[in-house]
Design a protein around this motif. Structure first.
Motif, PDB file in Angstrom:
ATOM      1  N   GLY A 457      99.660  27.296 -10.232  1.00  0.00           N
ATOM      2  CA  GLY A 457      98.582  28.136 -10.707  1.00  0.00           C
ATOM      3  C   GLY A 457      97.633  28.533  -9.591  1.00  0.00           C
ATOM      4  N   GLY A 458      96.613  29.306  -9.961  1.00  0.00           N
ATOM      5  CA  GLY A 458      95.603  29.695  -8.979  1.00  0.00           C
ATOM      6  C   GLY A 458      95.747  31.141  -8.555  1.00  0.00           C
ATOM      7  N   THR A 459      94.652  31.692  -8.001  1.00  0.00           N
ATOM      8  CA  THR A 459      94.628  33.098  -7.586  1.00  0.00           C
ATOM      9  C   THR A 459      94.895  33.283  -6.105  1.00  0.00           C
ATOM     10  OG1 THR A 459      92.268  32.960  -7.144  1.00  0.00           O
ATOM     11  CG2 THR A 459      92.922  33.625  -9.365  1.00  0.00           C
ATOM     12  N   GLY A 460      94.778  32.233  -5.344  1.00  0.00           N
ATOM     13  CA  GLY A 460      94.885  32.371  -3.900  1.00  0.00           C
ATOM     14  C   GLY A 460      93.587  32.809  -3.262  1.00  0.00           C
ATOM     15  N   LEU A 461      92.472  32.683  -3.979  1.00  0.00           N
ATOM     16  CA  LEU A 461      91.172  33.079  -3.435  1.00  0.00           C
ATOM     17  C   LEU A 461      90.379  31.915  -2.863  1.00  0.00           C
ATOM     18  CD1 LEU A 461      89.897  35.625  -6.122  1.00  0.00           C
ATOM     19  CD2 LEU A 461      90.602  36.123  -3.787  1.00  0.00           C
ATOM     20  N   GLY A 462      90.718  30.688  -3.284  1.00  0.00           N
ATOM     21  CA  GLY A 462      89.906  29.523  -2.924  1.00  0.00           C
ATOM     22  C   GLY A 462      89.702  29.350  -1.438  1.00  0.00           C
ATOM     23  N   LEU A 463      90.782  29.315  -0.657  1.00  0.00           N
ATOM     24  CA  LEU A 463      90.671  29.092   0.783  1.00  0.00           C
ATOM     25  C   LEU A 463      90.043  30.280   1.493  1.00  0.00           C
ATOM     26  CD1 LEU A 463      93.990  27.223   1.659  1.00  0.00           C
ATOM     27  CD2 LEU A 463      91.689  26.289   1.434  1.00  0.00           C
ATOM     28  N   ALA A 464      90.294  31.484   0.971  1.00  0.00           N
ATOM     29  CA  ALA A 464      89.660  32.670   1.563  1.00  0.00           C
ATOM     30  C   ALA A 464      88.143  32.572   1.440  1.00  0.00           C
ATOM     31  CB  ALA A 464      90.174  33.940   0.877  1.00  0.00           C
ATOM     32  N   ILE A 465      87.675  32.136   0.261  1.00  0.00           N
ATOM     33  CA  ILE A 465      86.234  31.977   0.056  1.00  0.00           C
ATOM     34  C   ILE A 465      85.689  30.871   0.939  1.00  0.00           C
ATOM     35  CG2 ILE A 465      84.501  31.235  -1.630  1.00  0.00           C
ATOM     36  CD1 ILE A 465      86.114  32.714  -3.747  1.00  0.00           C
ATOM     37  N   VAL A 466      86.400  29.747   1.012  1.00  0.00           N
ATOM     38  CA  VAL A 466      85.952  28.624   1.841  1.00  0.00           C
ATOM     39  C   VAL A 466      85.773  29.070   3.290  1.00  0.00           C
ATOM     40  CG1 VAL A 466      86.695  26.428   2.866  1.00  0.00           C
ATOM     41  CG2 VAL A 466      86.871  26.778   0.397  1.00  0.00           C
ATOM     42  N   LYS A 467      86.785  29.766   3.827  1.00  0.00           N
ATOM     43  CA  LYS A 467      86.726  30.195   5.225  1.00  0.00           C
ATOM     44  C   LYS A 467      85.533  31.120   5.460  1.00  0.00           C
ATOM     45  CE  LYS A 467      89.665  32.086   8.888  1.00  0.00           C
ATOM     46  NZ  LYS A 467      88.755  33.083   9.448  1.00  0.00           N
ATOM     47  N   LYS A 468      85.339  32.066   4.551  1.00  0.00           N
ATOM     48  CA  LYS A 468      84.242  33.020   4.723  1.00  0.00           C
ATOM     49  C   LYS A 468      82.882  32.335   4.574  1.00  0.00           C
ATOM     50  CE  LYS A 468      87.019  36.942   3.128  1.00  0.00           C
ATOM     51  NZ  LYS A 468      86.976  37.759   4.339  1.00  0.00           N
ATOM     52  N   LEU A 469      82.769  31.393   3.639  1.00  0.00           N
ATOM     53  CA  LEU A 469      81.503  30.683   3.459  1.00  0.00           C
ATOM     54  C   LEU A 469      81.167  29.830   4.680  1.00  0.00           C
ATOM     55  CD1 LEU A 469      81.671  29.500  -0.271  1.00  0.00           C
ATOM     56  CD2 LEU A 469      80.143  31.209   0.705  1.00  0.00           C
ATOM     57  N   VAL A 470      82.184  29.141   5.201  1.00  0.00           N
ATOM     58  CA  VAL A 470      81.964  28.308   6.393  1.00  0.00           C
ATOM     59  C   VAL A 470      81.486  29.167   7.556  1.00  0.00           C
ATOM     60  CG1 VAL A 470      83.118  26.916   8.149  1.00  0.00           C
ATOM     61  CG2 VAL A 470      83.549  26.468   5.737  1.00  0.00           C
ATOM     62  N   GLU A 471      82.112  30.319   7.736  1.00  0.00           N
ATOM     63  CA  GLU A 471      81.728  31.205   8.838  1.00  0.00           C
ATOM     64  C   GLU A 471      80.331  31.774   8.624  1.00  0.00           C
ATOM     65  OE1 GLU A 471      84.958  33.950   8.873  1.00  0.00           O
ATOM     66  OE2 GLU A 471      86.274  32.626  10.040  1.00  0.00           O
ATOM     67  N   LEU A 472      79.997  32.089   7.370  1.00  0.00           N
ATOM     68  CA  LEU A 472      78.653  32.587   7.076  1.00  0.00           C
ATOM     69  C   LEU A 472      77.590  31.535   7.385  1.00  0.00           C
ATOM     70  CD1 LEU A 472      79.055  34.553   3.722  1.00  0.00           C
ATOM     71  CD2 LEU A 472      78.245  35.472   5.888  1.00  0.00           C
ATOM     72  N   LYS A 473      77.948  30.269   7.223  1.00  0.00           N
ATOM     73  CA  LYS A 473      77.006  29.184   7.502  1.00  0.00           C
ATOM     74  C   LYS A 473      76.972  28.840   8.990  1.00  0.00           C
ATOM     75  CE  LYS A 473      77.211  25.670   4.539  1.00  0.00           C
ATOM     76  NZ  LYS A 473      75.861  25.626   3.952  1.00  0.00           N
ATOM     77  N   GLY A 474      77.730  29.594   9.800  1.00  0.00           N
ATOM     78  CA  GLY A 474      77.711  29.380  11.240  1.00  0.00           C
ATOM     79  C   GLY A 474      78.722  28.356  11.719  1.00  0.00           C
ATOM     80  N   GLY A 475      79.664  27.972  10.863  1.00  0.00           N
ATOM     81  CA  GLY A 475      80.668  26.977  11.237  1.00  0.00           C
ATOM     82  C   GLY A 475      82.030  27.603  11.443  1.00  0.00           C
ATOM     83  N   GLU A 476      83.024  26.746  11.579  1.00  0.00           N
ATOM     84  CA  GLU A 476      84.407  27.202  11.776  1.00  0.00           C
ATOM     85  C   GLU A 476      85.336  26.274  11.012  1.00  0.00           C
ATOM     86  OE1 GLU A 476      87.708  27.982  15.329  1.00  0.00           O
ATOM     87  OE2 GLU A 476      85.682  27.259  15.810  1.00  0.00           O
TER      88      GLU A 476
END
Length: 653
Positions: A457-476
């Motif tokens: 199951g799942g949409t395949g959006l979870g990791l995409a959101i995680v990566k973008k959120l981490v980068e927005l917070k100044g991380g990697e």
């Protein structure tokens, strides 16, 4: 300064010795021989500038020797000075100059004259060498200019008339070089840019610019328009121009600009579509969820209540997917903001752990938590987004792990007075990710395998959101994974420390702990905060102690001193606690190899406790611990050690 090579050929050894003594200087490198044939070989193999040649030699006289030198292109430029004891008769001088000599020295040699002549020819040799080098440079430059793919020309700085131009102009613009000499360089540009080109050249002359780059449209012999990059320099009342045809690059630039505009338009359309659809779907869904809650508060029978539960579960699941899509569209559109506030990180982590632990327990998965004791209690955090990141990573880890464990680690990498660098790591023993999909899993709607959505199951959006959120917070966000063995996701970020008084901790009363007598303890701890804490406790208990920060220093101290107990941190640089304990147990003699060792670990995992006991530690205590817990462990271990000592001291029956 490079020494000048001088060849001395004389059949008498004593003459060579005398000349060598006169010419023994740092700016001269002497090659001496009594054999003319050997002299020819030396001249051939070395860059000889000056040769001092004896006229009368048995094998070959000096005249013959010089004739051979001058007949060879490689040695013909050597300046020859004849050294002779024969008459100064003019016929000998004429003969010598005729074969190529430049001067004579007469025996017996007058030192001052000899040195003076050699000095003058050394200066001449250096001058010749410099001229040869400059000629070579000019020849090389002429070859480069002639064969350059760019148009290279010079023009008068006042009139702009062309003085010299290379053959590339015919290939690029169709004009023969000879036809352009004396014409204006301004004729190259199209009529609309003629004044602009003239102003640019005038500016270069007026400001004496040594480098200027600009682009203009030129017209060729057949009136074709090309783009030209003009690199112009002004020196000695001349303009030096290097003109490149950049029409192809300009065409590529135009295509890239159009492609970029098209991509940005497509991206904007997609963002608007996702955002609009998400909002349109979420509005009625919120109504469904609200009505569901209202229905729950009405009189329902058991069957109706179960149906409401299913409806609420389905609604929340759908809302999560819609929110994910909305978050992606906001992030891509640059409309997503991070809002930080003072948060108790430990409470956030524990709440998340408690929430997901039941799900892990249902799947018979061990859910492990390891929080560095040095982690500051209160930090400026966007708790909603940090929770979203960790929830996505941990939920994924639990979903894709059939057996084994899921582990969340929070560690402090760096700590300063006002901020801390913290690393969050989510590790699992699940299905892993194929090497060729490690990058694509972070893309929207992508999953590790084509059938992943069908199986899990799942949409395949979870990791995409995680990566973008981490980068927005100044991380990697980083990922390491091995198919069939599991995955590890981690991200690092700096957080501002918020200093708050922990009233509960401040008001808590510590139990009274008895002091120890004549106890000497070695503490192995690499964290400065923990070192301070340990020192404070041990000092209050009357314990003599030393603190080191890695395993190698533990071994060094044990070689020179005996301790009653070692408090061993398991995770240290250089040599960790496990490896250090192994060495102590295997390499030291009694009684040091049996010194009690208490493992102090920030991990509460059973497998680490077992490893501590396996390598020879006597007991373990998990961080964070309370003072009375450490006191009790020390008391117990010392008591056991005393019992063993008493037992070994008793006479055998």
């Amino acid at each position: 300064m490079t020494p000048v090579n001088i060849l001395v050929v004389d059949d008498r050894e004593e003459n060579i010795i005398a000349l060598s003594a006169l010419l023994d200087r740092d700016d001269i490198c002497l090659f001496c021989t009594t054999s003319p044939n050997e002299g020819l070989k030396i001249a051939w193999e070395n860059q000889i500038s000056i040769a001092l040649i004896d006229v009368q030699m048995p094998e070959m006289d000096g005249f013959e020797f010089v004739e051979m030198l001058k007949s060879n292109p490689r040695t013909r430029d050597i300046m020859v000075i004849f050294v002779t004891a024969i008459s100064k008769d003019a016929k000998y001088a004429v003969k010598g100059f005729g074969v190529g000599a430049v001067d004579y020295l007469y025996k017996p040699l007058e030192p001052s004259i000899t040195v003076a002549k050699v000095d003058s020819f050394i200066q001449l040799a250096r001058h010749h060498a410099e001229i040869r080098m400059k000629n070579e440079e000019l020849q090389n430059m002429a070859v480069v200019v002639k064969n350059s793919a760019d148009i290279i020309c010079t023009a008068d700085a006042q009139t702009f008339l062309i003085q010299n131009i290379n053959p590339a102009v015919e290939k690029i613009m169709g004009f023969k070089p000879v036809d352009l000499i004396g014409t204006s360089i301004l004729n190259f540009t199209i009529d609309e840019q003629n004044d602009l080109f003239s102003e640019k050249l005038a500016e270069i002359v007026r400001e004496s610019l040594h480098s200027s780059v600009s682009e203009f449209k030129f017209k060729t012999f057949d009136s074709t328009i090309i783009w030209a990059e003009c690199r112009v320099a002004y020196r000695n009342k001349k303009l030096f121009l290097n003109i490149s045809d950049i029409s192809i690059q300009k065409s590529y630039e135009d295509q890239l600009i159009k492609s970029k505009e098209s991509a940005e338009y497509g991206k904007k359309v997609k963002e608007n579509f996702f955002a609009n659809m998400s909002h349109e779907l979420r509005t009625p869904l919120n109504g469904i969820i609200g009505i569901t809650n209202l229905l729950r508060n009405t009189g329902l029978n058991e069957q109706q209540s179960d149906m409401i539960d299913l409806l609420e579960l389905s609604s929340q699941s759908l809302l999560g997917v819609i929110n994910d899509v909305l978050d992606i569209s906001k992030i891509d559109a640059g409309k997503f903001k991070i809002v930080r506030a003072p948060i108790n990180l430990n409470e956030l982590i524990m709440a998340l752990y408690s929430l997901l632990k039941f799900k892990a327990d249902e799947n018979n998965i061990e859910f492990l938590l390891d929080v560095d004791p040095a982690t500051p209690l209160n930090l400026m955090i966007d708790s909603l987004r940090l929770n979203q990141i960790l929830m996505n990573l941990l939920s994924n880890a639990i979903k894709f792990t059939a057996q084994g464990y899921v582990k969340l680690t929070v560690s402090v990498l760096q700590k300063e007075e006002s901020r801390a660098q913290i690393k969050f790591t989510v590790e699992d023993s699940g299905i892993g990710i194929p090497a060729n999909r490690l990058t694509s899993v972070f893309e929207s709607f992508e999953q590790a395998e084509d059938d992943t959505a069908t199986k899990y199951g799942g949409t395949g959006l979870g990791l995409a959101i995680v990566k973008k959120l981490v980068e927005l917070k100044g991380g990697e966000l980083t990922l390491s994974s091995e198919e069939g063995k599991g995955s590890t996701f981690s991200f690092v970020n700096w957080f501002t420390i918020v200093h708050k008084t922990n009233e509960k901790a401040a008001n808590a009363e510590e139990p009274m702990l008895e002091p120890f007598e004549n106890v000497n303890v070695l503490v192995a701890e690499d964290n400065l905060v923990n070192q301070f804490m340990m020192a404070k406790m041990l000092k209050d208990w009357g314990v003599e102690f030393e603190i080191v920060d890695d395993g190698r220093k533990v071994l060094e101290r044990l070689t020179v001193k005996h301790y009653d107990l070692v408090l061993m941190d398991t995770h240290m640089p250089e040599l960790n606690g496990y490896e250090t304990t192994k060495i102590i147990r295997a390499s030291f003699a009694e009684p040091k190899n049996s010194v009690p060792i208490l493992s102090l670990s920030a991990s509460a995992f059973d497998h680490e406790k077992e490893e501590a006991l396996t390598v020879g530690m006597n007991d373990s205590l998990s961080k964070p611990f309370k003072p009375f817990e450490l006191h009790e462990k020390i008391k117990t271990l010392l008591a056991k050690e005393n019992e063993l000592k008493i037992k070994h001291s008793l006479p055998h029956a």
